[in-house]
Enzyme design. Structure first.
Site, PDB file in Angstrom:
ATOM      1  N   ARG A  52      59.650  35.664  72.266  1.00 50.09           N
ATOM      2  CA  ARG A  52      60.837  36.071  73.006  1.00 50.09           C
ATOM      3  C   ARG A  52      61.463  34.916  73.780  1.00 50.09           C
ATOM      4  O   ARG A  52      62.679  34.724  73.772  1.00 50.09           O
ATOM      5  CB  ARG A  52      60.497  37.216  73.964  1.00 50.09           C
ATOM      6  CG  ARG A  52      60.331  38.572  73.299  1.00 50.09           C
ATOM      7  CD  ARG A  52      59.174  38.688  72.336  1.00 50.09           C
ATOM      8  NE  ARG A  52      57.886  38.423  72.985  1.00 50.09           N
ATOM      9  CZ  ARG A  52      56.754  38.113  72.354  1.00 50.09           C
ATOM     10  NH1 ARG A  52      56.737  37.977  71.044  1.00 50.09           N
ATOM     11  NH2 ARG A  52      55.633  37.912  73.024  1.00 50.09           N
ATOM     12  N   CYS A  86      56.022  44.169  77.807  1.00 50.92           N
ATOM     13  CA  CYS A  86      56.436  42.764  77.733  1.00 50.92           C
ATOM     14  C   CYS A  86      57.768  42.668  78.452  1.00 50.92           C
ATOM     15  O   CYS A  86      58.744  43.324  78.042  1.00 50.92           O
ATOM     16  CB  CYS A  86      56.574  42.292  76.286  1.00 50.92           C
ATOM     17  SG  CYS A  86      57.326  40.642  76.146  1.00 50.92           S
ATOM     18  N   THR A 128      57.637  34.220  82.651  1.00 48.01           N
ATOM     19  CA  THR A 128      57.928  33.231  81.612  1.00 48.01           C
ATOM     20  C   THR A 128      59.216  32.501  81.978  1.00 48.01           C
ATOM     21  O   THR A 128      60.056  33.013  82.731  1.00 48.01           O
ATOM     22  CB  THR A 128      58.132  33.880  80.232  1.00 48.01           C
ATOM     23  OG1 THR A 128      59.292  34.725  80.280  1.00 48.01           O
ATOM     24  CG2 THR A 128      56.928  34.692  79.799  1.00 48.01           C
ATOM     25  N   LYS A 167      47.125  34.080  76.517  1.00 50.13           N
ATOM     26  CA  LYS A 167      47.258  34.415  75.098  1.00 50.13           C
ATOM     27  C   LYS A 167      46.140  33.776  74.274  1.00 50.13           C
ATOM     28  O   LYS A 167      45.731  34.313  73.241  1.00 50.13           O
ATOM     29  CB  LYS A 167      48.635  33.971  74.581  1.00 50.13           C
ATOM     30  CG  LYS A 167      49.800  34.771  75.147  1.00 50.13           C
ATOM     31  CD  LYS A 167      51.123  34.238  74.640  1.00 50.13           C
ATOM     32  CE  LYS A 167      52.313  34.946  75.261  1.00 50.13           C
ATOM     33  NZ  LYS A 167      52.447  36.357  74.847  1.00 50.13           N
ATOM     34  N   CYS A 197      55.501  38.974  84.235  1.00 53.27           N
ATOM     35  CA  CYS A 197      55.130  38.751  82.837  1.00 53.27           C
ATOM     36  C   CYS A 197      53.814  39.482  82.667  1.00 53.27           C
ATOM     37  O   CYS A 197      52.952  39.406  83.551  1.00 53.27           O
ATOM     38  CB  CYS A 197      54.970  37.267  82.535  1.00 53.27           C
ATOM     39  SG  CYS A 197      54.126  36.956  80.960  1.00 53.27           S
TER      40      CYS A 197
END
Length: 231
Positions: A52, A86, A128, A167, A197
């Site tokens: 994204r 998200c 983010t 992640k 986030c």
């Protein structure tokens, strides 16, 4: 509280650890004493959705078409309401040209409302780079009258690196980066930290920072879902 029969459709995989943590929080928040008192949940964890932030920065493909198809698939499976754990994904959701097939519980709207209740004087927003640059939270904060404070550029880059650590299942490294940034922010102004986030609640939990100083976007979304799923 009693289940009202509505089924929840979750579009996950953005990222996988955040989706799993959202399900854990949802189960922990449910007013249930046995299996049958928990809601029916359909999870589509599509880890192949394009990044994204890369798309917002013009460096990658748009995830919009794939996300819309996945949300439609969840509706076909039987979901009555939708949730997407998200934050950055909502930049594209808010710009869909077609209406969603089912009502969406909006993570950004819910997180801003939770932050306003916890800290009317304002919060630090960590996220983010894509979410910050998109202006998503700024728009919803203005709508609800919430003052947002932002890390500087170097801090934003370190926070984005901590998200990538989560992640990659590097929680200790992620927590260390978040702790470093937050301690710097608190020398400027001691406000709660809004983890905007869905990886950042995991990094914050690994940071050793006080839990009562966090407004978690994952928790805000889970609590909003519970309100809709139970009478």
């Amino acid at each position: 509280m009693k289940l009202n029969g509505k089924k929840l459709g979750i579009l996950g995989g953005m990222g996988s650890a955040a989706s799993a943590e959202f399900l854990r929080i949802l189960a922990a928040k449910a007013p249930a004493k046995k299996d049958q008192e928990h809601p029916v949940v359909y999870m589509l964890a599509d880890s192949q959705i394009p990044d994204r932030t890369e798309a917002i920065l013009g460096k990658g493909a748009s995830p919009a078409e794939q996300m819309y198809a996945d949300l439609t698939k969840l509706a076909t499976m039987g979901a009555d309401i939708l949730a997407v754990p998200c934050n950055t994904a909502h930049y594209f959701i808010d710009r869909f040209t077609q209406p969603l097939p089912r009502p969406l519980i909006h993570i950004i709207d819910e997180t801003v409302k939770a932050a306003k209740v916890m800290s009317p004087e304002g919060v630090w927003m960590i996220s983010t780079i894509g979410t910050w640059q998109s202006g998503l939270y700024q728009t919803y904060a203005e709508k609800h009258g919430l003052r947002l404070c932002f890390p500087n550029e170097a801090q934003r880059k370190l926070l984005h690196a901590s998200i990538m650590d989560v992640k990659a299942n590097q929680l200790q490294e992620a927590g260390s980066k978040v702790r470093s940034v937050v301690q710097e922010l608190w020398t400027v102004e001691k406000l709660p930290i809004m983890t905007a986030c869905t990886e950042l609640p995991l990094a914050y939990a690994a940071s050793g920072l006080p839990k009562d100083q966090e407004v978690s976007s994952l928790t805000a979304l889970a609590e909003a879902c519970i309100k809709v799923l139970y009478e």
